[in-house]
Design an enzyme around this catalytic site. Structure first.
Site, mmCIF file in Angstrom:
data_model
loop_
_atom_site.group_PDB
_atom_site.id
_atom_site.type_symbol
_atom_site.label_atom_id
_atom_site.label_comp_id
_atom_site.label_asym_id
_atom_site.label_seq_id
_atom_site.Cartn_x
_atom_site.Cartn_y
_atom_site.Cartn_z
ATOM 1 N N ASN A 222 0.854 -1.186 0.000
ATOM 2 C CA ASN A 222 0.000 0.000 0.000
ATOM 3 C C ASN A 222 0.891 1.237 0.000
ATOM 4 O O ASN A 222 1.740 1.401 0.869
ATOM 5 C CB ASN A 222 -0.904 -0.007 1.238
ATOM 6 C CG ASN A 222 -1.991 1.053 1.174
ATOM 7 O OD1 ASN A 222 -1.831 2.090 0.552
ATOM 8 N ND2 ASN A 222 -3.104 0.778 1.819
ATOM 9 N N CYS A 227 -5.226 0.984 -1.189
ATOM 10 C CA CYS A 227 -5.817 -0.337 -0.930
ATOM 11 C C CYS A 227 -6.956 -0.623 -1.902
ATOM 12 O O CYS A 227 -7.188 -1.769 -2.292
ATOM 13 C CB CYS A 227 -6.291 -0.442 0.520
ATOM 14 S SG CYS A 227 -7.293 0.945 1.074
ATOM 15 N N HIS A 469 -11.063 1.224 4.726
ATOM 16 C CA HIS A 469 -10.024 0.365 4.150
ATOM 17 C C HIS A 469 -10.693 -0.608 3.177
ATOM 18 O O HIS A 469 -11.844 -1.020 3.370
ATOM 19 C CB HIS A 469 -9.322 -0.393 5.279
ATOM 20 C CG HIS A 469 -8.244 -1.312 4.809
ATOM 21 N ND1 HIS A 469 -7.159 -0.864 4.072
ATOM 22 C CD2 HIS A 469 -8.072 -2.656 4.959
ATOM 23 C CE1 HIS A 469 -6.381 -1.888 3.806
ATOM 24 N NE2 HIS A 469 -6.910 -2.983 4.334
ATOM 25 N N ASP A 486 -5.394 -8.642 1.664
ATOM 26 C CA ASP A 486 -5.433 -7.388 2.411
ATOM 27 C C ASP A 486 -4.073 -6.705 2.256
ATOM 28 O O ASP A 486 -3.157 -6.916 3.055
ATOM 29 C CB ASP A 486 -5.745 -7.676 3.879
ATOM 30 C CG ASP A 486 -6.007 -6.402 4.680
ATOM 31 O OD1 ASP A 486 -5.819 -5.305 4.121
ATOM 32 O OD2 ASP A 486 -6.391 -6.504 5.847
#
Length: 1129
Positions: A222, A227, A469, A486
């Protein structure tokens, strides 16, 4: 034993203040029979009562073990209980009878493996409870429970402050009449439940977690707020057919990181082959993004569409052409079908994704039913069918086909009219793992293949509109598991985590707790903060082809990345070994002869010019003899025929030879140190020998100088340049040696020989001392008296006839070396760019000008280049961002450089302007005349408020409104009849200010006001008028075009509204949505809304402070408050 110093682990729910409380009345309490509390020796009942199974977790094994502690006070400081087994692993209780550095008894659960014999990568997820109880009275007990992921590094977990020692040995434990530890004995029971861990990350702390090792896949780093980009890229990467199509784009000839297609190929290849998380910096740089895009979350649907468009464009004419349409494009039909006659109007359009409403729908099928809902057009809303007139009809959308890969965008963010802001929709919204799309197809759709879809990806947003997020759950293989992506971490996920936990809606927990803390907004909420915002489905019949395993990246991609890795390794090695090397710059006569400028050569030259000295990176330990040999080989001569001179920085800012380096066995580093050179790079001048003597030894120029046995005389090396007035050039010629006590006139013979000029040729000499100091040399003065030393530069200029000089002056050339030096010192290359851009049809070009030129001089040069009158040119300086900064005035005072880059004495907002570029315009009139005019912008309203056009006029500063009207008539091509009715008025902050009379002076117009021009209906020209403005729910939110409207005495507002509709040209439903109110300036915060029966004349009276306000939505506002849309370069 890392955990032994910590306090007791506490379940978060034990301290939740939001638990619901049951209110029971005393009467009700009489009827309730409470079950007795199980005793500590009733193990199964105690387990069920105090440690029920965790929701959503499966049990692998359960064990109950009791350790009878005898002689508590005689126990050592640290004691282990007997080993027992659970889940196939050994366990034991760790006991500190006098506390682990606290005044409490400490108990822990610990694995029972022998020291240093814990299996590699061993772990166990355990829910456990430790119970201390009195064996003489099992109703006396103390309970603590926890959950933990036991590993080799974290092999024990428990409670440092289990029980206070003084209370354990007190004569009365709570309300019991005996101590907990009685007769120096107590029992401790361990209840251990080992849980299954299908994802492999239950209660994982992710220290040293390796995504590649655990899952075979890697994540994306990131950059700040990327993201949202990472989740989309992972989704596209695991749509294998998409990845293969991207690989098929031919980028071998454009394998540059500024090429977005190549950068995406490169990113995909790294995701496929790398062992650690991959950065996206190269990809975003190729998109042309800066920190704004990187640190501000963007709309994923818009990004997806822009990316698809860009790739589709890159695929045209290649093997991949049409691959994206085949994969992602479906067809939908928009139709209007008459009910009573056989007539239908329809069009079929392609779609790349579908936006579905979440609000008001419970699941995916509800959204599709909502999407294809049929609207009936009847009554006043009948449809005009060609050939059939007004007809009742049905209007709607139906799908003709769905693509192989279906992207569904869930509208989780919507405009809330009550809050006047975008809000996140956190309502529960369900979507299935397998879904049938056929109910939403038209009757004529091709159904030869089932439209059954399998869920491939769930892209999730956690948080709210302002903080959150993004991550994704993806199913990389047809029959495999879901994985959570993630950012840089990839973990296995359960089906529940991928689907149900992202439905949104309320939390529901067994203990009744309905609130959780949002990690991004740090607020408590009963709604889940995480919910799906994009779904990816793949058609069942195309799963094998879309998730193909035959993905071959182009060979050149692997080669290029291997080269990059090798280059990276080389640079790393260079950094590590940098202390062993040094940079050496080498200049020779060949560089000198090609250089036009100050000094001997351009030591700091950035351009790839043959005049720039060659640079070498050599080991500091290299000897001068070895370095000489290498240079001689490159020059095609013998090593002894060249002699290096160390260059030094003189105090006047020049770089000249100082002394020859004669010790061939010294190292490069020693030579640089001895020469005491301060620059980071060691600079050398290479002198070539004149000849060899009879013995074969090299003879350099200093040996051929006749010193005449004069005391203090010595040979000096001089550099000769020639200024050629005919060619307007100043180039190096070569070296010559002379005696220090020779007169300047004694150099004539050597110079004529060097120049190849015949005897008797007249010339003059000047010395180049530094950039701004060029001095003529006196023939009768010696070099010593002229302060000449090694490395000084003498410029030779041949004396021309008056006729030749006049011709050079007439052509704008320089006839004196000093003037030409001044030109070199002040020359500046400027790019001239048309201000209106390429569409103006004007060229971009560059000119070399002098910084000392006046405005008229450089304007004349530009006019000559463009073949236009220089008085019709206007120039604008350019700021650091490449945007227009300040317009130059005609005949502006000062030199070119002072106009473009003012000094701190010349105060101007132009201080940050670039000095290498100017915008220019070719004007229809002279700039001098233009500066006598004022730019006036008028918004022309030819048809009420339905149409507006902004026009700009250049009106003489001495002009008036009549001149603007004349210019308007000419520009808009208006008739005299129409012009009789046109009036111009001013508005400020979207409210009417005043009409401007024809004789109103242009200079009186306020530059912060907006001018409108509109034709006033003839019958309303002299009527009494009221000012009208628009607002959106609140009077502070004004918008739109204000105007004045005639009021009629006795007219009910229903009729006034009709006239308003005719005046503004706002019709139908759009007009019906407007609410009208009267507003007083004296009480402007309270609008008084009107009904159809009100009479505006009566309400307004004769007061000027009363306005009519139109309350309706401002359609021009930007709900997302983002000025720029996403782009890919």
């Amino acid at each position: 034993m890392d955990q032994l110093g910590s306090d007791m682990l506490v379940e978060p729910t034990e301290y939740d203040e939001k638990n619901d409380v049951a209110i029971i009345s005393p009467d009700d309490a009489m009827d309730i029979e409470t079950e007795p509390e199980p005793r500590a020796d009733e193990y199964e009942a105690f387990l069920q009562s105090h440690m029920p199974e965790l929701p959503d977790q499966e049990t692998e094994d359960v064990a109950i073990h009791t350790w009878q502690i005898k002689d508590w006070r005689a126990q050592p400081r640290r004691q282990h209980g007997p080993v027992f087994e659970c889940g196939g692993y050994p366990w034991r209780i760790l006991f500190f009878p006098y506390g682990n550095n606290v005044d409490y008894a400490s108990f822990y659960l610990e694995h029972g493996f022998e020291e240093k014999k814990v299996p590699e990568d061993w772990y166990a997820c355990v829910q456990f409870m430790l119970v201390l109880w009195n064996p003489n009275d099992p109703s006396m007990h103390l309970v603590h429970q926890a959950t933990h992921r036991f590993t080799a590094d974290e092999g024990d977990w428990g409670f440092t402050r289990f029980a206070e020692l003084r209370k354990l040995f007190a004569s009365h434990w709570e309300d019991k009449g005996r101590p907990m530890v009685e007769e120096n004995c107590a029992n401790v029971t361990a209840y251990v439940r080992v849980l299954k861990d299908p994802t492999g990350v239950l209660w994982h702390n992710f220290i040293n977690y390796d995504s590649k090792k655990e899952t075979g896949m890697v994540g994306l780093k990131n950059q700040g707020a990327t993201c949202y980009l990472n989740s989309l890229l992972q989704s596209l990467f695991f749509t294998n057919a998409f990845r293969q199509a991207v690989y098929q784009i031919p980028t071998e000839q454009e394998a540059d990181r500024s090429n977005s297609a190549y950068s995406l190929q490169r990113l995909f290849y790294l995701l496929q082959t790398h062992n650690t998380a991959v950065p996206t910096t190269d990809l975003t740089a190729s998109f042309g993004w800066d920190s704004k895009q990187i640190f501000e979350q963007q709309d994923v649907q818009e990004l997806s569409r822009v990316l698809m468009d860009k790739l589709d464009e890159k695929m045209k004419g290649t093997a991949a052409e049409g691959a994206l349409e085949k994969m992602f494009v479906g067809k939908m039909k928009t139709y209007i079908s008459c009910i009573n006659v056989d007539y239908e109007s329809s069009r079929i359009e392609d779609f790349w994704d579908i936006q579905l409403n979440v609000s008001g729908n419970k699941n995916l099928d509800d959204s599709f039913k909502d999407y294809i809902q049929v609207e009936t057009m009847d009554g006043e809303n009948k449809y005009f069918a060609e050939g059939h007139g007004l007809q009742d009809a049905k209007k709607g959308v139906i799908f003709e086909s769905f693509p192989q890969v279906l992207h569904l965008q869930l509208k989780r963010f919507e405009y809330d009219i009550n809050r006047d802001a975008m809000m996140k929709v956190n309502d529960r919204y369900e979507f299935p793992e397998i879904w049938d799309a056929s109910p939403y197809l038209s009757e004529n759709a091709d159904r030869s293949e089932p439209y059954v879809y399998h869920l491939h990806g769930v892209l999730v947003h956690s948080g709210d509109l302002n903080a959150g997020h993004y991550y994704a759950f993806l199913k990389p293989t047809k029959d495999g598991h879901f994985f959570k992506f993630d950012d840089d971490r990839v973990t296995r996920a359960t089906k529940r985590e991928a689907l149900e936990e992202n439905f949104g809606g309320d939390y529901s927990q067994a203990n009744g707790n309905a609130g959780q803390r949002n990690p991004y907004t740090r607020t408590w909420s009963a709604k889940r903060s995480m919910s799906a915002y994009m779904l990816v489905y793949i058609r069942e019949s195309r799963l094998d082809s879309i998730l193909t395993k035959d993905i071959e990246p182009p060979a050149y991609l692997a080669e290029r990345i291997a080269e990059e890795k090798a280059a990276l390794e080389r640079r790393r090695k260079e950094r590590e070994e940098a202390h062993l090397y040094m940079d050496v710059q080498v200049a020779s006569e060949a560089n000198f002869k090609l250089y036009q400028g100050f000094d001997i050569v351009p030591w700091k030259g950035e351009e790839e010019s043959p005049a720039v000295p060659k640079e070498y990176r050599v080991l500091r330990a290299t000897t001068m003899s070895d370095f000489n040999r290498m240079i001689a080989d490159e020059m095609g001569t013998e090593p002894d025929m060249i002699r290096p001179w160390a260059m030094v920085n003189r105090q006047n800012g020049t770089v000249r030879p100082d002394q020859p380096i004669t010790f061939s066995d010294m190292t490069i580093e020693e030579a640089a140190g001895k020469a005491n050179t301060k620059p980071a790079k060691f600079r050398l001048w290479i002198e070539k020998a004149e000849k060899r003597d009879e013995e074969g030894n090299a003879v350099f120029g200093d040996k051929l100088v006749d010193l005449r046995n004069q005391q203090g005389n010595k040979a000096v090396m001089l550099f000769i340049k020639q200024f050629d007035a005919k060619t307007q050039s100043l180039l190096g010629v070569g070296n010559l040696w002379a005696g220090w006590h020779d007169k300047v006139s004694d150099l004539s013979g050597s110079i004529l020989k060097l120049m190849g000029w015949p005897p008797g040729t007249s010339f003059k000499l000047s010395e180049e001392i530094k950039q701004n100091m060029i001095e003529a040399m006196k023939p009768k003065v010696t070099l010593h008296q002229s302060e000449i030393q090694d490395g000084d530069i003498i410029t030779v200029q041949r004396i021309l006839s008056d006729n030749e000089l006049n011709q050079i002056v007439a052509s704008g050339g320089y006839v004196d070396a000093r003037d030409f030096y001044d030109y070199l010192l002040n020359r500046i290359n400027i790019d001239f760019v048309p201000k209106a851009g390429p569409e103006s049809g004007l060229p971009e070009f560059s000119l070399t000008l002098s910084k000392k030129m006046t405005y008229d001089q450089f304007a004349a040069k530009v006019g000559e280049e463009l073949k236009v009158d220089p008085t019709h040119l206007r120039f604008t300086t350019v700021n650091a961002a490449g945007k227009p900064k300040q317009t130059m005035k005609y005949g502006q005072q000062g030199t070119l450089i002072s106009i473009m880059a003012p000094t701190h004495y010349n105060y101007s907002n132009n201080s940050a302007a670039r000095t290498d570029v100017l915008f220019y315009e070719v004007l229809e009139m002279s700039l001098k005349e233009l500066e006598q005019r004022k730019s006036i912008k008028v918004t022309w309203l030819p048809d009420g408020l339905a149409k507006e056009e902004t026009l700009e006029f250049m009106i003489p500063k001495s002009g008036n409104i009549a001149d603007i009207l004349e210019a308007l008539q000419k520009k808009a091509n208006l008739s005299d009849e129409v012009m009789k009715r046109v009036q111009i008025y001013e508005s400020h902050s979207n409210k009417f200010f005043k009409y401007l009379a024809p004789d109103y002076q242009v200079l009186g117009i306020n530059e912060f006001f907006v001018l409108y021009a509109m034709p006033i209906p003839p019958e309303e020209g002299g009527a009494r008028k009221i000012s009208v403005f628009h607002f959106d729910k609140e009077l502070s939110k004004v918008h739109g075009i204000p105007f004045q409207f005639p009021v009629k005495e006795g007219e009910v507002f229903k009729d006034t509204k009709q006239r308003l509709s005719d005046f503004t040209k706002i019709k139908g439903k759009q007009f019906d949505k407007i609410k009208f109110a009267v507003v007083s300036k004296l009480n402007s915060s309270k609008p008084e809304y009107l009904t159809d029966d009100d009479v505006l004349w009566d309400m307004a009276g004769t007061r000027d402070e009363i306005s009519l306000a139109m309350d309706h939505v401002n359609k021009s506002r930007n709900l997302w408050s983002k000025a720029d849309s996403i782009f890919i370069r």
